[in-house]
Design a protein around this motif. Structure first.
Motif, short mmCIF file in Angstrom:
data_model
loop_
_atom_site.label_atom_id
_atom_site.label_comp_id
_atom_site.label_asym_id
_atom_site.label_seq_id
_atom_site.Cartn_x
_atom_site.Cartn_y
_atom_site.Cartn_z
N LEU A 90 0.82 -1.22 0.00
CA LEU A 90 0.00 0.00 0.00
C LEU A 90 0.85 1.26 0.00
N HIS A 91 2.06 1.18 0.53
CA HIS A 91 2.93 2.35 0.56
C HIS A 91 3.60 2.61 -0.79
N GLU A 92 3.55 1.65 -1.68
CA GLU A 92 4.15 1.84 -2.99
C GLU A 92 3.27 2.75 -3.84
N HIS A 93 3.91 3.61 -4.61
CA HIS A 93 3.16 4.54 -5.44
C HIS A 93 2.35 3.81 -6.51
N ASP A 94 2.91 2.73 -7.08
CA ASP A 94 2.24 2.00 -8.16
C ASP A 94 1.92 0.57 -7.78
N GLY A 95 1.63 0.35 -6.51
CA GLY A 95 1.31 -1.00 -6.04
C GLY A 95 -0.08 -1.44 -6.48
N PRO A 96 -0.44 -2.68 -6.19
CA PRO A 96 -1.72 -3.23 -6.65
C PRO A 96 -2.89 -2.78 -5.80
N GLU A 97 -4.08 -2.85 -6.39
CA GLU A 97 -5.33 -2.73 -5.63
C GLU A 97 -5.56 -4.03 -4.86
N ILE A 98 -6.16 -3.91 -3.69
CA ILE A 98 -6.40 -5.08 -2.85
C ILE A 98 -7.86 -5.06 -2.42
N VAL A 99 -8.61 -6.07 -2.84
CA VAL A 99 -10.03 -6.20 -2.51
C VAL A 99 -10.22 -7.52 -1.78
N ILE A 100 -10.79 -7.46 -0.59
CA ILE A 100 -11.05 -8.65 0.22
C ILE A 100 -12.54 -8.74 0.49
N ILE A 101 -13.12 -9.91 0.21
CA ILE A 101 -14.53 -10.18 0.49
C ILE A 101 -14.61 -10.98 1.78
N ASN A 102 -15.26 -10.43 2.78
CA ASN A 102 -15.39 -11.01 4.12
C ASN A 102 -16.85 -11.11 4.52
N PRO A 103 -17.19 -12.00 5.45
CA PRO A 103 -18.53 -11.92 6.06
C PRO A 103 -18.62 -10.70 6.97
N THR A 104 -19.83 -10.29 7.28
CA THR A 104 -19.98 -9.13 8.17
C THR A 104 -19.41 -9.42 9.55
N THR A 105 -19.57 -10.66 10.01
CA THR A 105 -19.05 -11.05 11.32
C THR A 105 -18.70 -12.52 11.28
N ALA A 106 -17.78 -12.93 12.13
CA ALA A 106 -17.38 -14.33 12.18
C ALA A 106 -18.50 -15.19 12.75
N ASP A 107 -18.48 -16.47 12.38
CA ASP A 107 -19.50 -17.41 12.82
C ASP A 107 -19.10 -18.01 14.16
#
Length: 505
Positions: free
Chosen positions: A289-306
């Protein structure tokens, strides 16, 4: 990209335990399709089926109104299958502590009693793990020719379709109680990679106290009738987590794999995980994230743990990590989203998928939490299109990611692909396709009570390994300490081969 030219040795420094060919392979999303294809494959078994899992409930329905002549429920189906197929043995290995949830149910006891009297069915509880650890692998191997490896357990409250409809009358547990929508994923693998997974399962069976099992010498194809393969003649890397035990050293291949995948990403990291609580993964993300040209990061999570303990540990740790990572997100490239049904009901995300650019696909049993990287037994498989001839594999991996996004956004692959081509951004594509009803929603940071903050900092409920279970709390490194210290100056961390980190001036 990641080299998969030769098998990795059984060592925590390696990324893969084995690298083998899959003559055919497919990604299977959600348990409706998985149970259908698994049943089709089991009907073709002739010598051996090995079912290895965190949980197994003999009462669940495999299918509704089976047309193959067998019973609907998995327990009765197995008993019927071995009677129908002389010479077939079924070996069921499940986590010992988790068995306490279902083993004393009347119908389960009856099924176990029938299996005990059946010389073709063999049931064993896996206690080969440290205190507070679990056997978390989810693998099925049929005649050493076909394997299923991923995140779906053959247990209650897992069945759902990719539509994740509100009030689906099929979504009920064995007691008739409805449960919420559930998103999951696994893989089907044919060929030498299935033989390797068969070897892994046989070793696990023996470690749990079972008698040694020889390889199946003359197995035939068990590929499910209606399953269209995503890949043919693809090399597949197998990665594991194994905590140290008397008969083997610690194996941290999955942790090394995650860090390497994050480091190698150029444009996009798309991930689905049940949890987001690993300090090591957060450190690797923060560096990008600190890199100027780093990748996008998308994480799909549940709203809360089971569960009842998991929300205290996992949700609190997630909040602390996300808060810290948002401070690192200087270029607005990090998002966590939750999927919801058309009626606004949260869809529980149990899938464990990582897709790097259009190049690498990983599916398995491990999550972004400390237990998966150090304490529990896990097994993941990885496809790398950089090792394939032509662009077909890369297009397939991109298509699998786009289909997952389309599923979550109630859209279609063509719309996702077109939006992605226009924006060049995963985040912009999601934001453009988000809408009312079934869609993705942004993760909102909760307020953290002091006790929950303390639990997250001490990692009391999500230790980074068996040794930490007994380490004095005052000596434990806080969950965010290394993340913060590693970014005090310019927000950069260098990862050493021995697993340590060092701040860059």
């Amino acid at each position: 990209m990641i080299s998969m030219d030769a098998p990795s040795p059984d060592t925590s420094a390696g990324i893969f335990w084995r690298t083998e060919l899959a003559s055919r392979a497919a990604v299977i999303v959600d348990a409706d399709d998985y149970f259908t294809h698994l049943r089709s494959a089991m009907l073709k078994a002739r010598e051996r089926i090995v079912l290895v899992g965190w949980d197994f409930d003999a009462r669940i329905k495999f299918v509704e109104h089976a047309r193959d002549g067998g019973p609907d429920t998995i327990g009765k189906f197995i008993s019927w299958l071995v009677k129908r197929t002389p010479g077939l043995d079924v070996h069921i290995l499940r986590w010992d502590t988790g068995a306490l949830k279902t083993v004393f149910h009347a119908r389960t006891l009856l099924t176990i009693a029938l299996w005990i009297r059946d010389p073709q069915v063999h049931l064993k509880l896996d206690g080969h793990h440290p205190i507070a650890g679990s056997h978390h692998q989810k693998v099925v191997v049929i005649d050493d020719r076909l394997a299923f490896c991923g995140g779906i357990d053959m247990t209650r409250s897992r069945w759902d379709t990719r539509a994740h409809q509100d009030n689906d009358h099929h979504r009920v547990d064995p007691g008739g109680r409805p449960y919420g929508p559930w998103h999951d994923a696994t893989t089907a693998l044919e060929g030498p990679v299935a033989q390797a997974l068969g070897e892994m399962c046989r070793l696990r069976w023996q470690a749990a106290g079972g008698r040694p099992l020889p390889p199946v010498a003359h197995g035939e194809s068990c590929w499910p009738d209606d399953l269209v393969p995503d890949f043919t003649d693809a090399m597949v890397g197998i990665s594991r987590t194994l905590p140290p035990m008397g008969d083997h050293d610690a194996v941290h291949e999955i942790e090394a794999l995650y860090v390497e995948l994050i480091r190698r990403a150029r444009r996009w990291i798309y991930a689905e995980s049940q949890y987001f609580a690993s300090r090591r993964i957060a450190e690797a993300i923060a560096q990008r994230l600190h890199e100027h040209d780093g990748p996008e990061i998308v994480i799909i999570n549940p709203t809360t743990a089971d569960g009842w303990l998991e929300p205290v540990a996992m949700d609190t740790a997630r909040a602390r990590l996300v808060a810290a990572l948002r401070d690192c997100d200087l270029h607005n490239r990090f998002r966590i989203y939750h999927p919801f049904t058309a009626g606004g009901v949260p869809i529980y995300v149990h899938a464990k998928i990582t897709i790097i650019d259009d190049v690498i696909l990983r599916v398995g049993s491990s999550n972004f939490n400390n237990r998966s990287l150090k304490l529990d037994s896990e097994c993941d498989v990885t496809f790398d299109s950089a090792k394939a001839a032509g662009d077909d594999m890369s297009r397939t991996i991109a298509g699998i990611r786009n289909a997952l996004l389309a599923e979550h956004l109630d859209s279609d692959c063509a719309a996702v692909e077109a939006q992605l081509a226009e924006t060049g951004s995963l985040i912009a594509t999601i934001e453009a396709l988000k809408g009312p009803g079934r869609s993705l929603q942004d993760y909102a940071l909760p307020d953290l009570a002091p006790v929950k903050q303390w639990l997250a900092d001490t990692k009391l409920l999500d230790p980074e390994g068996p040794d930490e279970m007994f380490e004095p709390l005052a000596r434990r490194t806080g969950l965010l300490d290394r993340l913060r210290h590693g970014h005090q100056a310019h927000g950069k961390v260098i990862h050493r081969q021995n697993g340590s980190t060092e701040s860059l001036p």
